[in-house]
Design a protein around this motif. Structure first.
Motif, PDB file in Angstrom:
ATOM      1  N   ALA A  38       0.826  -1.207   0.000  1.00 37.14           N
ATOM      2  CA  ALA A  38       0.000   0.000   0.000  1.00 37.14           C
ATOM      3  C   ALA A  38       0.862   1.259   0.000  1.00 37.14           C
ATOM      4  CB  ALA A  38      -0.928  -0.009   1.212  1.00 37.14           C
ATOM      5  N   ALA A  39       1.959   1.228   0.752  1.00 39.23           N
ATOM      6  CA  ALA A  39       2.835   2.395   0.822  1.00 39.23           C
ATOM      7  C   ALA A  39       3.517   2.675  -0.509  1.00 39.23           C
ATOM      8  CB  ALA A  39       3.885   2.191   1.920  1.00 39.23           C
ATOM      9  N   LEU A  40       3.988   1.612  -1.182  1.00 39.47           N
ATOM     10  CA  LEU A  40       4.647   1.797  -2.472  1.00 39.47           C
ATOM     11  C   LEU A  40       3.653   2.286  -3.525  1.00 39.47           C
ATOM     12  CD1 LEU A  40       7.103   1.618  -4.285  1.00 39.47           C
ATOM     13  CD2 LEU A  40       6.586  -0.816  -4.643  1.00 39.47           C
ATOM     14  N   VAL A  41       2.443   1.747  -3.516  1.00 43.83           N
ATOM     15  CA  VAL A  41       1.424   2.189  -4.460  1.00 43.83           C
ATOM     16  C   VAL A  41       1.124   3.673  -4.255  1.00 43.83           C
ATOM     17  CG1 VAL A  41      -1.008   1.983  -5.100  1.00 43.83           C
ATOM     18  CG2 VAL A  41       0.391  -0.074  -4.825  1.00 43.83           C
ATOM     19  N   ARG A  42       1.018   4.106  -2.995  1.00 42.60           N
ATOM     20  CA  ARG A  42       0.809   5.537  -2.712  1.00 42.60           C
ATOM     21  C   ARG A  42       1.984   6.357  -3.221  1.00 42.60           C
ATOM     22  NH1 ARG A  42      -0.978   3.615   2.354  1.00 42.60           N
ATOM     23  NH2 ARG A  42       1.036   4.193   3.273  1.00 42.60           N
ATOM     24  N   GLN A  43       3.193   5.831  -3.033  1.00 40.54           N
ATOM     25  CA  GLN A  43       4.397   6.538  -3.450  1.00 40.54           C
ATOM     26  C   GLN A  43       4.408   6.763  -4.959  1.00 40.54           C
ATOM     27  OE1 GLN A  43       6.727   7.028  -0.752  1.00 40.54           O
ATOM     28  NE2 GLN A  43       7.693   8.533  -2.064  1.00 40.54           N
ATOM     29  N   LEU A  44       3.945   5.754  -5.703  1.00 46.97           N
ATOM     30  CA  LEU A  44       4.005   5.821  -7.159  1.00 46.97           C
ATOM     31  C   LEU A  44       2.780   6.475  -7.796  1.00 46.97           C
ATOM     32  CD1 LEU A  44       5.368   2.228  -7.864  1.00 46.97           C
ATOM     33  CD2 LEU A  44       6.640   4.362  -8.112  1.00 46.97           C
ATOM     34  N   SER A  45       1.671   6.489  -7.064  1.00 46.55           N
ATOM     35  CA  SER A  45       0.408   6.912  -7.670  1.00 46.55           C
ATOM     36  C   SER A  45       0.413   8.371  -8.115  1.00 46.55           C
ATOM     37  CB  SER A  45      -0.751   6.677  -6.695  1.00 46.55           C
ATOM     38  OG  SER A  45      -0.570   7.444  -5.511  1.00 46.55           O
ATOM     39  N   GLY A  46       1.207   9.195  -7.455  1.00 44.81           N
ATOM     40  CA  GLY A  46       1.230  10.607  -7.824  1.00 44.81           C
ATOM     41  C   GLY A  46       2.134  10.925  -8.992  1.00 44.81           C
ATOM     42  N   ILE A  47       2.870   9.929  -9.482  1.00 44.11           N
ATOM     43  CA  ILE A  47       3.801  10.147 -10.587  1.00 44.11           C
ATOM     44  C   ILE A  47       3.101   9.851 -11.911  1.00 44.11           C
ATOM     45  CG2 ILE A  47       5.997   9.491 -11.636  1.00 44.11           C
ATOM     46  CD1 ILE A  47       6.992   8.692  -8.891  1.00 44.11           C
ATOM     47  N   LYS A  48       2.836  10.870 -12.681  1.00 42.43           N
ATOM     48  CA  LYS A  48       2.245  10.709 -14.005  1.00 42.43           C
ATOM     49  C   LYS A  48       3.313  10.763 -15.091  1.00 42.43           C
ATOM     50  CE  LYS A  48      -1.653  10.631 -11.887  1.00 42.43           C
ATOM     51  NZ  LYS A  48      -2.295   9.328 -11.607  1.00 42.43           N
ATOM     52  N   SER A  49       4.349  11.547 -14.846  1.00 38.43           N
ATOM     53  CA  SER A  49       5.494  11.603 -15.750  1.00 38.43           C
ATOM     54  C   SER A  49       6.741  11.861 -14.919  1.00 38.43           C
ATOM     55  CB  SER A  49       5.322  12.703 -16.812  1.00 38.43           C
ATOM     56  OG  SER A  49       5.361  13.988 -16.219  1.00 38.43           O
ATOM     57  N   LEU A  50       7.877  11.502 -15.481  1.00 37.56           N
ATOM     58  CA  LEU A  50       9.133  11.592 -14.739  1.00 37.56           C
ATOM     59  C   LEU A  50      10.281  11.732 -15.715  1.00 37.56           C
ATOM     60  CD1 LEU A  50      10.397  11.157 -11.825  1.00 37.56           C
ATOM     61  CD2 LEU A  50      10.671   8.764 -12.492  1.00 37.56           C
ATOM     62  N   SER A  51      11.189  12.635 -15.421  1.00 38.84           N
ATOM     63  CA  SER A  51      12.414  12.755 -16.211  1.00 38.84           C
ATOM     64  C   SER A  51      13.590  12.938 -15.252  1.00 38.84           C
ATOM     65  CB  SER A  51      12.339  13.935 -17.191  1.00 38.84           C
ATOM     66  OG  SER A  51      12.179  15.156 -16.501  1.00 38.84           O
ATOM     67  N   ALA A  52      14.752  12.407 -15.629  1.00 36.00           N
ATOM     68  CA  ALA A  52      15.911  12.470 -14.746  1.00 36.00           C
ATOM     69  C   ALA A  52      17.178  12.148 -15.514  1.00 36.00           C
ATOM     70  CB  ALA A  52      15.749  11.495 -13.585  1.00 36.00           C
ATOM     71  N   ASP A  53      18.307  12.594 -14.974  1.00 33.94           N
ATOM     72  CA  ASP A  53      19.605  12.110 -15.418  1.00 33.94           C
ATOM     73  C   ASP A  53      19.934  10.868 -14.592  1.00 33.94           C
ATOM     74  OD1 ASP A  53      19.820  14.374 -17.056  1.00 33.94           O
ATOM     75  OD2 ASP A  53      20.797  15.530 -15.470  1.00 33.94           O
ATOM     76  N   PHE A  54      20.702   9.938 -15.147  1.00 30.12           N
ATOM     77  CA  PHE A  54      21.055   8.751 -14.375  1.00 30.12           C
ATOM     78  C   PHE A  54      22.538   8.437 -14.501  1.00 30.12           C
ATOM     79  CE2 PHE A  54      20.122   6.876 -18.552  1.00 30.12           C
ATOM     80  CZ  PHE A  54      21.201   6.024 -18.719  1.00 30.12           C
ATOM     81  N   GLU A  55      23.051   7.739 -13.496  1.00 30.84           N
ATOM     82  CA  GLU A  55      24.389   7.154 -13.503  1.00 30.84           C
ATOM     83  C   GLU A  55      24.243   5.694 -13.099  1.00 30.84           C
ATOM     84  OE1 GLU A  55      27.177   9.248 -11.114  1.00 30.84           O
ATOM     85  OE2 GLU A  55      26.980  11.138 -12.220  1.00 30.84           O
ATOM     86  N   GLN A  56      24.793   4.807 -13.908  1.00 31.40           N
ATOM     87  CA  GLN A  56      24.602   3.369 -13.690  1.00 31.40           C
ATOM     88  C   GLN A  56      25.933   2.648 -13.674  1.00 31.40           C
ATOM     89  OE1 GLN A  56      21.515   1.450 -16.038  1.00 31.40           O
ATOM     90  NE2 GLN A  56      22.881  -0.276 -16.449  1.00 31.40           N
ATOM     91  N   THR A  57      26.131   1.827 -12.637  1.00 28.04           N
ATOM     92  CA  THR A  57      27.370   1.075 -12.491  1.00 28.04           C
ATOM     93  C   THR A  57      27.043  -0.371 -12.167  1.00 28.04           C
ATOM     94  OG1 THR A  57      28.513   3.032 -11.635  1.00 28.04           O
ATOM     95  CG2 THR A  57      29.577   0.920 -11.274  1.00 28.04           C
ATOM     96  N   THR A  58      27.770  -1.307 -12.770  1.00 27.15           N
ATOM     97  CA  THR A  58      27.580  -2.727 -12.504  1.00 27.15           C
ATOM     98  C   THR A  58      28.862  -3.316 -11.926  1.00 27.15           C
ATOM     99  OG1 THR A  58      25.965  -2.965 -14.280  1.00 27.15           O
ATOM    100  CG2 THR A  58      27.025  -4.982 -13.508  1.00 27.15           C
ATOM    101  N   LYS A  59      28.702  -4.101 -10.854  1.00 28.04           N
ATOM    102  CA  LYS A  59      29.838  -4.757 -10.212  1.00 28.04           C
ATOM    103  C   LYS A  59      29.533  -6.235 -10.037  1.00 28.04           C
ATOM    104  CE  LYS A  59      31.280  -0.669  -7.569  1.00 28.04           C
ATOM    105  NZ  LYS A  59      31.587  -0.153  -6.210  1.00 28.04           N
TER     106      LYS A  59
END
Length: 229
Positions: A38-59
């Protein structure tokens, strides 16, 4: 599939993802699975669109030599890939790596394109159930799909980070997602059975800002070799 594509595929397709053992204070009270969901659904429910820069590393975990053979080669471990991500619900996803090389993953919710300009190659896949049951579902999917696809835990009920476990066999074992200001995701850490850990950090996050519809429409440039999978 080259090394960069394998790394990018971690988030969109769940190809090389893993989560390290995280240490939580002994006094942290974990939420029940129902409360966490329920908490995660509430967290995500307000997001209709999203943009961001990312940095990704694999180890690769210590002693995981077989994983190195099956996954990314040693020289690609600890290398950071940078780029931009854009999401619009429902089901629209754009992921472009700009450094150290360019590559793009884009979908409108039906077809997934993976475009490598250096190779002049584009892979086209249908967004079937297997593809839909991936980490990208969290950002571009809906609450019902998330609950159907994952068992959701919240190690500390007072903090906005969650660890998810796929209900069906897939390419990854677990996924941890953490939220920062504006209820926006700030970190994703993913784990697979090969001992590989992919960490994705999001910066300059904008929630519910306008994203042009054309962002998610992909047409291969003339001369591109198209591979259907």
């Amino acid at each position: 599939m080259n090394m960069l594509r394998k790394t990018m595929h971690a988030v969109m397709m769940g190809a090389v993802i893993s989560v390290p053992v995280m240490s939580y204070p002994v006094f942290a009270a974990a939420a029940s699975e129902q409360q966490a969901t329920a908490a995660l659904v509430r967290q995500l429910s307000g997001i209709k669109s999203l943009s961001a820069d990312f940095e990704q590393t694999t180890k690769v975990s210590d002693g995981s030599k077989p994983a190195q053979k099956k996954g990314l080669s040693a020289q690609h471990m600890n290398q950071t890939f940078k780029g931009v991500m854009k999401v619009a619900r429902p089901g629209k996803f754009y992921w472009e790596t700009t450094t150290p090389a360019k590559q793009t993953i884009v979908t409108t919710g039906k077809t997934v394109w993976i475009y490598d300009p250096d190779l002049q190659q584009a892979v086209r896949q249908q967004l079937d159930e297997q593809v839909a049951n991936t980490p990208a579902l969290l950002l571009s999917g809906n609450a019902d799909q998330i609950m159907q696809s994952y068992r959701i835990t919240q190690p500390d009920a007072a903090k906005t980070y969650y660890t998810l476990y796929p209900k069906r066999d897939g390419a990854f074992q677990s996924l941890t997602i953490s939220f920062g200001v504006n209820k926006a995701p700030s970190l994703m850490i993913l784990q697979d059975s090969l001992g590989q850990t992919t960490t994705v950090r999001f910066n300059n996050v904008k929630v519910n800002s306008a994203i042009a519809a054309a962002t998610f429409n992909f047409t291969p440039p003339k001369g591109t070799d198209i591979i259907d999978q």
